[in-house]
Motif scaffolding. Structure first.
Motif, PDB file in Angstrom:
ATOM      1  N   ASP A 341       0.893  -1.166  -0.139  1.00 26.68           N
ATOM      2  CA  ASP A 341       0.070  -0.011  -0.119  1.00 26.68           C
ATOM      3  C   ASP A 341       1.009   1.245   0.019  1.00 26.68           C
ATOM      4  OD1 ASP A 341      -2.654  -1.423   2.118  1.00 26.68           O
ATOM      5  OD2 ASP A 341      -2.298  -1.555  -0.099  1.00 26.68           O
ATOM      6  N   ILE A 342       1.799   1.105   0.610  1.00 27.39           N
ATOM      7  CA  ILE A 342       2.872   2.376   0.733  1.00 27.39           C
ATOM      8  C   ILE A 342       3.453   2.418  -0.742  1.00 27.39           C
ATOM      9  CG2 ILE A 342       5.113   3.142   1.539  1.00 27.39           C
ATOM     10  CD1 ILE A 342       4.367   2.100   4.188  1.00 27.39           C
ATOM     11  N   LYS A 344       2.128   2.194  -3.598  1.00 29.11           N
ATOM     12  CA  LYS A 344       0.961   2.872  -4.270  1.00 29.11           C
ATOM     13  C   LYS A 344       0.926   4.235  -3.733  1.00 29.11           C
ATOM     14  CE  LYS A 344      -1.676  -1.445  -5.165  1.00 29.11           C
ATOM     15  NZ  LYS A 344      -2.476  -2.343  -4.091  1.00 29.11           N
ATOM     16  N   ASN A 345       0.740   4.517  -2.581  1.00 29.56           N
ATOM     17  CA  ASN A 345       0.901   5.678  -1.937  1.00 29.56           C
ATOM     18  C   ASN A 345       1.810   6.511  -2.226  1.00 29.56           C
ATOM     19  OD1 ASN A 345       1.096   7.496   0.872  1.00 29.56           O
ATOM     20  ND2 ASN A 345      -0.928   7.070   0.292  1.00 29.56           N
ATOM     21  N   ALA A 346       2.983   6.078  -2.258  1.00 32.09           N
ATOM     22  CA  ALA A 346       4.059   6.995  -2.315  1.00 32.09           C
ATOM     23  C   ALA A 346       4.392   7.302  -3.763  1.00 32.09           C
ATOM     24  CB  ALA A 346       5.309   6.344  -1.821  1.00 32.09           C
ATOM     25  N   SER A 347       3.859   6.728  -4.863  1.00 37.34           N
ATOM     26  CA  SER A 347       4.098   6.705  -6.180  1.00 37.34           C
ATOM     27  C   SER A 347       4.025   8.085  -6.719  1.00 37.34           C
ATOM     28  CB  SER A 347       3.465   5.636  -6.860  1.00 37.34           C
ATOM     29  OG  SER A 347       2.075   6.115  -6.938  1.00 37.34           O
ATOM     30  N   LYS A 348       2.857   8.883  -6.206  1.00 37.13           N
ATOM     31  CA  LYS A 348       2.856  10.054  -6.740  1.00 37.13           C
ATOM     32  C   LYS A 348       3.704  11.204  -6.387  1.00 37.13           C
ATOM     33  CE  LYS A 348      -0.700   8.915  -9.415  1.00 37.13           C
ATOM     34  NZ  LYS A 348      -0.304   8.500 -10.718  1.00 37.13           N
ATOM     35  N   TYR A 675       6.087   7.770   6.354  1.00 41.88           N
ATOM     36  CA  TYR A 675       5.776   6.518   6.670  1.00 41.88           C
ATOM     37  C   TYR A 675       6.735   5.887   8.018  1.00 41.88           C
ATOM     38  CZ  TYR A 675       3.926   7.070   2.086  1.00 41.88           C
ATOM     39  OH  TYR A 675       3.501   7.504   0.974  1.00 41.88           O
ATOM     40  N   LEU A 689       1.001   3.490   7.806  1.00 41.84           N
ATOM     41  CA  LEU A 689       0.442   4.295   6.587  1.00 41.84           C
ATOM     42  C   LEU A 689      -0.581   5.263   6.952  1.00 41.84           C
ATOM     43  CD1 LEU A 689       0.125   4.310   3.532  1.00 41.84           C
ATOM     44  CD2 LEU A 689      -1.320   2.678   3.317  1.00 41.84           C
ATOM     45  N   THR A 692      -4.590   5.320   7.706  1.00 40.17           N
ATOM     46  CA  THR A 692      -5.139   3.769   8.041  1.00 40.17           C
ATOM     47  C   THR A 692      -4.627   3.180   9.496  1.00 40.17           C
ATOM     48  OG1 THR A 692      -3.029   2.484   7.225  1.00 40.17           O
ATOM     49  CG2 THR A 692      -4.642   3.277   5.700  1.00 40.17           C
TER      50      THR A 692
END
Lengths: 709, 265
Positions: A341-342, A344-348, A675, A689, A692
């Motif tokens: 999940d991180i 995905k979250n950090a990708s932007k 994180y 995260l 969450t």
């Protein structure tokens, strides 16, 4: 003409004959020696700990594992045979595996890479046998066991080999193999050590615990290594899967979690994911993109990162990665869901700081001595010849009669350094210190890494990292718009050109970055004349055009590119990059922008459509940005009025200032990001995260790994 | 000596600047040195018309100006191109003023011209060490001062002996025929030889690179100088052997330069 052609044909024939008859090259019909080792193999293992007691692998991970296994099963590669064994099928070709015992039997360097795969084969077969489905032929198992019994696992075994044990990845590969092999044959006496398997198990366990402790507290010396994380992961997954020790299993899983976390926060995940960070050890092949048809090769850890976290994509015929095979055929390790999940979250977007490693003179600060007890830490940093370790290294090599690929060179180096040191009135270590920019230049010392990412670009820099020193393989900074549109600079050293490295290593710059702007200076002090003379000889060998600094700026990878004055601009999608050179440049190739000499200043600024509306506006504003660069005796005084960040000023020494405030160039925390915030040299890692309830707790001091959701 | 100045002072100097100075420094300084030697020629022309050779006074003056101008232009170009400290230019100007001053002092017989000639010849050689050092840094290492003093003394001592040797053979510029004056100059030469030995040894204690190698090379130089001292003493009492003394001092200077090179490596 006819005579010339005849000669060519004869030469080709002779070469072919040589190739076919050369026993070293002859991997097509290696005849293994008759097994001689008498042993008894233990097979009744029970895994000591259930790592999935309180949580499950993600569905994504399970799916990716299935895909990978299917492709690996179809492959004829020898390492991929592990997939067949895991799925319950026998290997396709016994001889193919026997051929790869060759390296072990002749004690060739990197035999530990093969050991990791062979160990996995044997243990997977044991697991299948427990289910009533033994797969490997008895003769093949016998041959593999024989190779295990004759192998050497550390430098203290009295057997001449060509193995390098010293690097960080070699260490864990050898130790993991030694432990798992020792565990397999506990009461059998190994042929060269003359010790029983249980001794090897105990010896390796001590070394593994030390290695894991260093990773937990101090990070990786081969930081962010796209190449060597591959080996580290394979060794660690082997231990998680097959070690009969709860502490080892748990701690190895925790270090694997840290590697996965590293991927999650550092991958630049645009059209194709790329590990767009500086690296302690890297190779030209992964960094140089010459053209659309001759691109930089894919990251070695790409398949592993995809498997672990779903980053990037899978390539069907790319199943040879040791790490990916180990992960896919593992029943006991998967990254906790929070890490996926991180990713995905950090990708932007993200801005983060991290530290790996320590400096040569910080041993006492971190409880690491320079004696044999802890020498492996320094060797893992490539610090064999640095002043604090050179004498102990030579003592160990001579005492244990270590051969290795370095031995001949080491003797020559020892003699040369001793004589020159004597003439200088210096001891060997003092003289090694006089040559510090080389002897310590190759050391993988502290890396304070700063990364700034938006959805359109990423800038990642090892801040102020060992400026003016000569590195073998370090890659210090990179601006990335996508997997091919990468911009960075390098000053190829005379020594690295000897090893045909022109894009990594070499003379390191002072790179200092803040957000989307990086200011890079190349210069170095002089060495003692005899060393400068040697470098001059090397430079003459490589030709006068070998004395340059260059920027990787692949024109072909950008949607458009343009040059105005000292600036080179590129656009890829909505991401923009601008690179300024103080000295005049020329295009050596359409990806290779060069300046003559060993001193230069570069400025790199990144931008995007969001920030500038369009590329024309970006190029106009950047070109008009006032700057003042004045050469000094060493380095430059640089003032640059960035359109996005304001006035930035920096010299060869001293701080980087942005609008009058100092930018923190280190020493950073171990992790400092949204994180995880963890101080350096601590053994508790808490990863959360935001938004969450997910939480990953890694307590190295008592081997507790807890995932909460 | 210019190269030695660049070598010794290169701590904390970037590699590119170092190599640039290694090339630029001797090229620029050689013209400054030539301008100094031209002053001697001018004085010789003024003292004795028959010494003009192919040059008259105007030509010699023009040559002095040209050499000095080229030297200063090259220096200015180097300073501007590589953003060096302007003190180098000031230094060159000071040297130019020094040449003119020494010339005037000799012309007006304020100081014996023979001493001026000896001084110019040795300073032309040894002042280069500061030029080389100033290109790199304003913080001149102690070893450079000591090397300058050593070289100046030894060079001067040899010039005195050399010109006696030339005079004996019918050349040279020492015109003193009075035996007592000769004795005086020999004593000065002897003193300079002894002082150069002392300063040569002092360099060993000034935090240099390669002290062991320096010691051995220094020893060789000292052996030559010692023999030169002995023969100079003999020359004062009995037999004149300026040729051998000059020869010994020449090799003393050679090994002294090698020793300085060792200091800078």
């Amino acid at each position: 003409m006819k005579r010339k052609r005849a000669i060519t044909i004869v030469e080709s024939f002779l070469l072919a004959l040589l190739f076919l008859t050369n026993p070293i090259l002859d991997v097509f019909s290696f005849e293994a020696p008759v097994p001689q080792w008498t042993y008894w193999m233990k097979t009744d293992f029970t895994h000591p700990v259930d790592l999935f007691a309180s949580w499950n692998r993600t569905e994504g991970f399970k799916t990716r594992k299935t895909i990978f296994l299917a492709d690996a099963n179809d492959s004829v590669g020898w390492r991929e045979q592990a997939a067949r064994l895991y799925l319950g099928y026998n290997v396709t070709d016994d001889q193919e595996i026997i051929n790869n015992l060759n390296r072990i039997y002749i004690y060739k360097d990197c035999l530990d890479f093969d050991l990791a795969s062979l160990v996995r084969f044997i243990y997977l077969d044991i697991n299948q046998s427990k289910m009533g489905n033994p797969l490997l032929n008895a003769s093949l198992k016998h041959q593999i066991s024989d190779a295990f019994g004759k192998c050497t696992y550390w430098y203290n075994v009295p057997k001449a080999t060509n193995c390098i044990y010293s690097t960080e990845n070699h260490q864990i590969l050898y130790h993991s193999a030694e432990l798992l092999v020792g565990q397999l044959y506990p009461n059998s006496t190994f042929m060269h050590s003359d010790k029983k398997g249980y001794y090897h198990y105990t010896h390796a366990k001590e070394r593994i615990m030390q290695w894991l402790d260093w990773r937990a507290r101090l990070g990786f010396s081969e930081w962010h290594s796209n190449v060597y994380y591959n080996e580290d992961i394979a060794a660690l997954v082997n231990l998680v899967d097959f070690a009969n020790d709860t502490e080892i299993v748990t701690k190895c899983a925790m270090v694997l979690d840290l590697i996965a976390f590293d991927f999650a926060i550092n991958y630049f995940n645009s059209t194709q994911a790329t590990y767009a960070v500086p690296q302690g050890r890297e190779y030209d092949g992964h960094k140089e993109g010459k053209s659309a048809t001759d691109r930089a090769s894919r990251d070695s850890i790409a398949e592993a990162a995809w498997l672990m976290l779903g980053i990037g994509t899978h390539v069907a015929n790319s199943t040879g990665s040791m790490a990916a095979i180990a992960l896919a055929t593992s029943d006991h390790y998967a990254p906790p869901p929070i890490l996926e999940d991180i990713a995905k979250n950090a990708s932007k977007s993200i801005e983060h700081w991290e530290r790996n490693g320590i400096d040569m003179d910080e041993g006492s600060d971190y409880g690491i001595s320079y004696t044999e007890e802890d020498i492996a830490y320094w060797w893992g940093m490539s610090a064999l010849f640095a002043a604090p370790t050179i004498i102990e290294t030579l003592r160990i090599f001579n005492y244990y009669k270590v051969r290795g690929e370095l031995k001949g060179g080491l003797d020559l180096l020892n003699t040369a350094l001793s004589i020159l040191g004597f003439l200088r009135g210096m001891s060997l270590d003092q003289y090694a210190n006089a040559l510090k920019i080389i002897t310590q230049g190759v050391c993988l010392e502290t890396a304070n890494i700063y990364t700034y990412r938006t959805q359109d670009y990423q800038l990642s820099v090892a801040q102020d990292h060992r400026k003016g020193r000569n590195s073998m393989q370090s890659h210090v900074w990179q601006a990335t718009l996508d997997v091919n549109a990468t911009v960075y600079t390098c000053s190829p050293g005379e020594i690295t050109q000897e090893f045909e490295q022109r894009w990594v290593g070499g003379w390191l710059p002072r790179a200092t970055a803040y957000k989307n702007v990086n200011i890079i200076q190349y210069d170095r002090t002089t060495l003692p004349l005899e060393a400068e003379f040697l470098l001059l000889i090397l430079r003459l060998i490589f030709g006068p055009d070998a004395h340059y600094i260059h920027a990787h700026f692949p024109q072909w990878a950008f949607d458009e590119w343009v040059q105005y004055g000292g600036w080179t601009f590129g656009r890829k999608g909505d991401g923009y990059v601008a690179l300024y050179s103080y000295k005049p440049t020329w295009w050596h190739a359409n990806h290779d922008l060069r300046v003559q000499g060993s001193k230069n200043a570069w400025i790199c600024e990144l931008g995007s459509a969001d920030e500038y509306n369009d590329f024309d506006n970006f190029t106009t504003l950047i070109q008009q940005a006032p700057m003042r660069i004045s050469p000094q005796a060493l380095g430059y005084n640089i003032e640059y009025l960035s359109p996005s960040q304001g006035l930035m000023s920096v010299s060869w020494d001293g701080p980087l200032q942005v609008s009058g405030s100092n930018v923190d160039l280190g020493s950073y925390k171990r992790f400092d990001n949204p994180y995880c915030t963890q101080n350096f040299n601590t053994t508790t890692t808490i990863i959360t995260l935001p938004g969450t309830s997910q939480r990953l707790e890694l307590y190295f001091h008592n081997a507790t790994r807890r995932y909460l959701s | 000596m210019t190269l030695i100045g660049v070598l010794i002072s290169r701590v904390n100097v970037g590699i590119e600047l170092f190599f640039t100075n290694l090339i630029y420094a001797p090229i620029a300084y050689v013209f400054i040195a030539l301008s100094g030697l031209t002053v001697i020629k001018i004085l010789q022309i003024l003292q004795d018309a028959s010494n003009t050779g192919r040059l008259n006074l105007k030509q010699a003056l023009a040559l002095f100006g040209a050499f000095f101008l080229v030297g200063i232009i090259l220096t200015v170009v180097n300073v501007v191109l590589h953003v060096l400290n302007v003190i180098v230019i000031v230094y060159i100007i000071i040297i130019g003023v020094l040449w003119v001053l020494m010339g005037l002092l000799a012309y007006n017989n304020i100081i014996k011209s023979e001493l001026i000639f000896v001084s110019i010849v040795s300073l032309v050689f040894t002042l280069g060490i500061f030029y080389g050092a100033l290109l790199n840094t304003l913080i001149i290492p102690v070893s450079i001062y000591l090397a300058f003093i050593t070289a100046t003394f030894l060079q001067s001592a040899r010039e005195m002996i050399k010109s006696y040797d030339k005079k004996d053979r019918g050349g040279g510029f020492i015109t003193i025929n009075d035996g007592k004056e000769r004795e005086k100059i020999l004593k000065v030469s002897l003193l300079f030889q002894a002082l150069s030995s002392i300063f040569l040894v002092m360099i060993l204690f000034s935090n240099i690179a390669y002290p062991v190698l320096y010691f051995f090379v220094m020893l060789i130089s000292l052996i030559f100088i010692s023999f030169a001292i002995i023969i100079t003493l003999k020359s004062m009492r009995e037999k004149r052997d300026y040729l051998r003394t000059s020869w010994l001092l020449k090799y003393g200077i050679l090994f002294e330069l090698i020793a300085f090179l060792v200091v800078g490596s």
